[in-house]
Design a protein around this motif. Structure first.
Motif, PDB file in Angstrom:
ATOM      1  N   THR A 183      41.955  39.519  40.372  1.00  0.00           N
ATOM      2  CA  THR A 183      41.374  40.723  40.953  1.00  0.00           C
ATOM      3  C   THR A 183      40.120  41.143  40.191  1.00  0.00           C
ATOM      4  N   MET A 184      40.172  40.969  38.854  1.00  0.00           N
ATOM      5  CA  MET A 184      39.022  41.353  38.049  1.00  0.00           C
ATOM      6  C   MET A 184      37.983  40.254  37.971  1.00  0.00           C
ATOM      7  N   GLY A 185      38.317  39.077  38.508  1.00  0.00           N
ATOM      8  CA  GLY A 185      37.366  37.980  38.459  1.00  0.00           C
ATOM      9  C   GLY A 185      37.292  37.321  37.094  1.00  0.00           C
ATOM     10  N   ALA A 186      38.357  37.442  36.280  1.00  0.00           N
ATOM     11  CA  ALA A 186      38.379  36.757  34.988  1.00  0.00           C
ATOM     12  C   ALA A 186      38.875  35.334  35.218  1.00  0.00           C
ATOM     13  N   GLY A 187      38.002  34.367  34.987  1.00  0.00           N
ATOM     14  CA  GLY A 187      38.393  32.968  35.161  1.00  0.00           C
ATOM     15  C   GLY A 187      38.389  32.498  36.594  1.00  0.00           C
ATOM     16  N   SER A 188      37.911  33.306  37.528  1.00  0.00           N
ATOM     17  CA  SER A 188      37.799  32.857  38.911  1.00  0.00           C
ATOM     18  C   SER A 188      36.874  33.824  39.640  1.00  0.00           C
ATOM     19  N   THR A 189      36.603  33.530  40.922  1.00  0.00           N
ATOM     20  CA  THR A 189      35.829  34.495  41.693  1.00  0.00           C
ATOM     21  C   THR A 189      36.716  35.713  41.943  1.00  0.00           C
ATOM     22  N   PRO A 190      36.146  36.922  41.870  1.00  0.00           N
ATOM     23  CA  PRO A 190      37.006  38.091  42.070  1.00  0.00           C
ATOM     24  C   PRO A 190      37.467  38.206  43.513  1.00  0.00           C
ATOM     25  N   GLU A 191      38.755  38.392  43.688  1.00  0.00           N
ATOM     26  CA  GLU A 191      39.324  38.541  45.025  1.00  0.00           C
ATOM     27  C   GLU A 191      40.530  39.445  44.834  1.00  0.00           C
ATOM     28  N   PRO A 192      40.631  40.541  45.605  1.00  0.00           N
ATOM     29  CA  PRO A 192      41.757  41.444  45.377  1.00  0.00           C
ATOM     30  C   PRO A 192      43.098  40.778  45.681  1.00  0.00           C
ATOM     31  N   TYR A 193      43.925  40.712  44.677  1.00  0.00           N
ATOM     32  CA  TYR A 193      45.260  40.151  44.835  1.00  0.00           C
ATOM     33  C   TYR A 193      46.293  41.235  44.607  1.00  0.00           C
ATOM     34  N   ILE A 194      47.447  41.056  45.234  1.00  0.00           N
ATOM     35  CA  ILE A 194      48.513  42.016  44.998  1.00  0.00           C
ATOM     36  C   ILE A 194      49.757  41.285  44.545  1.00  0.00           C
ATOM     37  N   MET A 195      50.518  41.962  43.725  1.00  0.00           N
ATOM     38  CA  MET A 195      51.738  41.369  43.205  1.00  0.00           C
ATOM     39  C   MET A 195      52.878  42.319  43.512  1.00  0.00           C
ATOM     40  N   PRO A 196      53.529  42.136  44.658  1.00  0.00           N
ATOM     41  CA  PRO A 196      54.605  43.067  45.023  1.00  0.00           C
ATOM     42  C   PRO A 196      55.909  42.792  44.295  1.00  0.00           C
ATOM     43  N   ALA A 197      56.063  41.621  43.707  1.00  0.00           N
ATOM     44  CA  ALA A 197      57.345  41.349  43.052  1.00  0.00           C
ATOM     45  C   ALA A 197      57.174  40.461  41.827  1.00  0.00           C
ATOM     46  N   VAL A 198      57.970  40.780  40.816  1.00  0.00           N
ATOM     47  CA  VAL A 198      58.101  39.899  39.658  1.00  0.00           C
ATOM     48  C   VAL A 198      59.175  38.881  40.026  1.00  0.00           C
ATOM     49  N   GLU A 199      58.989  37.639  39.610  1.00  0.00           N
ATOM     50  CA  GLU A 199      60.027  36.648  39.890  1.00  0.00           C
ATOM     51  C   GLU A 199      61.126  36.722  38.847  1.00  0.00           C
ATOM     52  N   ASN A 200      60.735  36.441  37.590  1.00  0.00           N
ATOM     53  CA  ASN A 200      61.766  36.383  36.562  1.00  0.00           C
ATOM     54  C   ASN A 200      61.358  37.197  35.354  1.00  0.00           C
ATOM     55  N   ILE A 201      62.337  37.634  34.615  1.00  0.00           N
ATOM     56  CA  ILE A 201      62.073  38.230  33.314  1.00  0.00           C
ATOM     57  C   ILE A 201      62.737  37.311  32.279  1.00  0.00           C
ATOM     58  N   ASN A 202      62.239  37.353  31.048  1.00  0.00           N
ATOM     59  CA  ASN A 202      62.698  36.434  29.985  1.00  0.00           C
ATOM     60  C   ASN A 202      62.493  34.983  30.418  1.00  0.00           C
ATOM     61  N   GLY A 203      63.348  34.082  29.906  1.00  0.00           N
ATOM     62  CA  GLY A 203      63.337  32.711  30.415  1.00  0.00           C
ATOM     63  C   GLY A 203      62.339  31.770  29.776  1.00  0.00           C
ATOM     64  N   GLN A 204      61.661  32.168  28.680  1.00  0.00           N
ATOM     65  CA  GLN A 204      60.755  31.250  28.006  1.00  0.00           C
ATOM     66  C   GLN A 204      61.266  31.064  26.572  1.00  0.00           C
ATOM     67  N   ALA A 205      60.666  30.137  25.857  1.00  0.00           N
ATOM     68  CA  ALA A 205      61.087  29.920  24.474  1.00  0.00           C
ATOM     69  C   ALA A 205      59.974  29.255  23.695  1.00  0.00           C
TER      70      ALA A 205
END
Lengths: 472, 275
Positions: A183-205
């Motif tokens: 959305t802010m155009g950091a590392g790509s062309t800026p394009e408004p994106y929305i994130m209505p849901a988180v998939e997972n919490i935790n789960g990394q190591a």
């Protein structure tokens, strides 16, 4: 269970009740009685002369029927004798004068409208974080909402981003920082994106090479080479946070490289990496391949941290509001289903095949059930090693932005709250979750504790500057 | 002559048996312990020691894959036959498009020293660019991953064809063109009846190099854009760190590459001539 037919409720000759022994196709198991995706037999079953033929008309009929039935206390015999006496036309007029039938119809359609698009492409990167997006396919959660979704395996985050920007994917599995960055155009062309849901919490190591079993103190890690899956990832931010809290400067004392998850195990084996913070199953896979051990689960860095996301462009959601709503409902359902630990074994088997994760079932099971070998000779039992919770806290978005600021990924004045609220749709998702009968928080901001340090989302700039090691 | 062939075949097969035999012996799984502890079970037991799979395992897998090459188990899991068909389709589409452009332009710059000098700098700059360097740009501009893969095949198979055509056309013997001129042939007829046949072997050499490059590139391109194709197959199996499948797919890539090269080799023989 009795089903309600779509017969004309103002017709005294027609029964609206299907008894338990009814043999019409609507009542046969498996056909279901979705209002939006009516089985064709259902249409033929109703009286040919006045059966509604398209989904709009069906919806109208269903509403009329519900109102009429409630007027008669769901007593079909009373209704039929009344209609025969009155005649359908005058009964409808009479009822219309006391009940705002048209408004009721409009209101229902607004929330349950016709799908603009039923065939969708959703991308995923083959890691266990994508569990809800993937399992919704084999387990029929998309179908439940009338959607025909193709879930496409994607080589990496950059490709997922590019295919989303190109419109090849209607929605995609992403990392929680990605829609903010896009959305802010950091590392790509800026394009408004929305994130209505988180998939997972935790789960990394954090996984280290088996040769480093004696170097359990991060202070001994100077000169190490670490892998993370993507720059704009929780993996990168959590690894940097963990290192910096232990006095290791992530930019000066160690090397952090972007390595696609499947290559991490091979690189660890080849000695190209000393360790990595990556998504599962590649942490467990390193243990399974006997090349690495699990140093620390990310839940022990930040309990309940967000990781992966379900995101789409704002354009897709505004152009296809009903489809977007149906897709989001399917994802919320799937995420809630994944949350329950009893379902995890079944899910592991559903997502392990070649078409999805393409991993050995025992590896996926160890990740999802949290009953796992740690590579150090112990069997651990951590049921919330990975967990699933769709609610996209605004405060999580703000935290991610503070870290992007801290490490110099974004510069200048950042309107933390505005960006987080534009991208993370916590309010809307919360409402929808409640509508669907799940519990959802009424707040969208809360404080988080990360390695004992409290993050107050009301003071993001102060927080970003509060660290001994940082680039601001 | 026949006895040489037979002897060569015997040596060849002996080599194969020797190599496979040594490989098989060196890659045996360690003996599994009888009773596994819970920890060992979660670690995958002795089976999970890291090692290259023995040839017997690869052959068994190849048999399994090849006996049902066209199965279709969803968007991300298709038989090896379907994957190869996708790759061949992409390669041929990109290659034919490259041919349609490279041959006329090659002719043009071969026949006109002016055009050669004018276009040569561009060709020299574009030629050494790695195909994968084009990929992000292609994805961004074309906005379609399948078309991008085809574009990458196109852009990297065009140069050998172009340069060889130009070279072949420029080096047609002066006498022959002079003869055509004395017969008062028009430029088009000269091109078609004198230059084309004379330059054909060089042109086909370029085409043969190009198809080889196109087949090299497709694997890398498909690993990136994914979905279907032999490159995706390799990537998917790599994801699973399944070396037996990776070895099998490497062999399949080799076989198909060889067949493509054979076809163009045959075509090359058709246009050969002796002065």
């Amino acid at each position: 269970m009795t089903m309600n037919s779509l017969g004309n409720p103002f017709d005294g000759d027609q029964s609206l009740i299907h008894s338990k022994t009814c043999e019409c196709p609507t009542c046969q198991p498996g056909t279901g009685a979705s209002l939006l995706m009516p089985a064709t037999e259902k249409v033929q079953e109703a009286k040919a002369s006045d059966a509604p033929t398209d989904s709009e008309a069906m919806l109208d009929r269903a509403i009329e029927s519900a109102v009429v039935r409630s007027v008669f206390g769901h007593n079909d015999f009373d209704r039929r004798s009344f209609m025969k006496m009155m005649g359908a036309g005058s009964a409808a007029a009479l009822l219309g004068s006391v009940f705002p039938m048209d408004k009721a119809k409009a209101a229902v359609k607004e929330s349950l409208g016709k799908l603009e698009k039923t065939k969708l492409n959703v991308g995923f990167v083959p890691i266990t974080c994508a569990t809800p997006i993937i399992m919704a396919h084999p387990m029929g959660f998309y179908e439940r909402y009338g959607l025909d979704v193709t879930v496409t395996k994607t080589a990496g985050w950059a490709v997922a981003r590019d295919k989303s920007l190109a419109g090849e994917y209607d929605a995609s599995h992403m990392l929680t920082p990605m829609p903010l960055a896009m959305t802010m155009g950091a590392g790509s062309t800026p394009e408004p994106y929305i994130m209505p849901a988180v998939e997972n919490i935790n789960g990394q190591a954090i996984v280290l090479h088996v040769d480093h079993k004696d170097k359990r103190d991060p202070k001994d890690w100077k000169g190490f080479k670490f892998g993370v899956p993507f720059e704009y990832s929780m993996h990168n931010f959590l690894l940097r946070y963990y290192l910096a809290e232990n006095g290791v400067d992530p930019d000066k004392d160690v090397q952090i490289r972007v390595v696609p998850p499947p290559e991490m195990v091979a690189n660890l084996r080849a000695g190209n990496l000393d360790g990595y913070l990556s998504p599962d199953p590649f942490n467990q896979r390193a243990v399974w391949e006997k090349v690495g051990f699990i140093h620390i689960l990310t839940k022990d860095i930040w309990e309940g941290h967000p990781c992966c996301a379900f995101a789409c462009s704002q354009k897709f959601a505004t152009e296809n509001p009903n489809t977007y709503g149906a897709l989001l409902r399917a994802i919320i359902d799937a995420t809630q289903y994944s949350q329950s630990t009893e379902n995890r074994k079944e899910i592991a088997e559903a997502i392990a095949p070649k078409n999805y994760l393409n991993q050995p079932v025992p590896v996926i099971q160890q990740v999802l059930t949290g009953y796992y070998a740690d590579g150090l000779g112990e069997v651990q039992n951590v049921p919330d090693r990975i967990d699933f919770d769709p609610f996209p806290w605004h405060s999580m978005g703000v935290w991610i932005l503070t870290q992007m600021k801290r490490w110099g990924y974004i510069e200048g004045d950042v309107d933390y709250k505005a960006i987080a609220e534009q991208v993370y749709l916590a309010g809307e998702t919360g409402k929808l979750m409640q509508e669907m009968g799940y519990s959802a928080p009424s707040e969208t901001y809360k404080t988080h504790t990360i390695m004992g340090k409290t993050f107050d989302p009301a003071k993001p700039e102060e927080y970003a500057r509060s660290f001994a090691i940082g680039r601001v | 002559m026949a006895s040489l062939n037979v002897r060569a075949a015997v040596v060849s097969i002996t080599f194969l048996i020797l190599v496979l035999g040594m490989w098989e012996m060196s890659a045996q799984a360690p003996e599994a312990e009888t009773a596994m502890t819970e920890y060992e079970r979660l670690m995958g037991g002795a089976d999970q020691e890291s090692r290259v799979p023995p040839p017997s395992k690869v052959i068994a897998l190849a048999w399994e894959e090849l006996s049902d090459p066209f199965y279709d188990a969803g968007a991300n899991d298709k038989g090896i036959g379907i994957q190869l068909a996708y790759s061949i389709y992409r390669v041929l589409t990109g290659y034919l498009a490259a041919m349609a452009i490279a041959l006329p332009i090659g002719f043009l710059i071969g026949m006109s020293p002016l055009m050669y000098k004018a276009l040569n700098p561009y060709i020299q700059v574009l030629r050494p660019i790695s195909p994968l360097a084009w990929m992000p740009l292609a994805l961004f501009i074309i906005q379609d991953s399948d078309a991008s893969a085809i574009f990458v095949i196109f852009i990297c198979s065009i140069w050998p064809m172009l340069l060889n055509t130009a070279f072949g056309v420029a080096n047609v013997r002066e006498d022959w063109i002079n003869v055509a001129r004395t017969h008062e042939l028009g430029p088009l007829r000269t091109a078609l009846t004198v230059i084309l046949p004379a330059a054909a072997p060089t042109i086909l050499t370029g085409m043969r190099i190009s198809i080889g490059i196109a087949w090299l590139v497709i694997v890398a391109a498909e690993m990136l854009v994914g979905g279907t194709g032999i490159g995706y197959y390799v990537w998917n199996e790599w994801n699973n760190l399944d070396l037996a499948s990776v070895i099998f797919s490497i062999l399949m890539i080799g076989v198909v590459g060889m067949v493509l090269d054979l076809i163009l080799g045959r075509a090359q023989r058709l246009v050969e001539y002796k002065e």
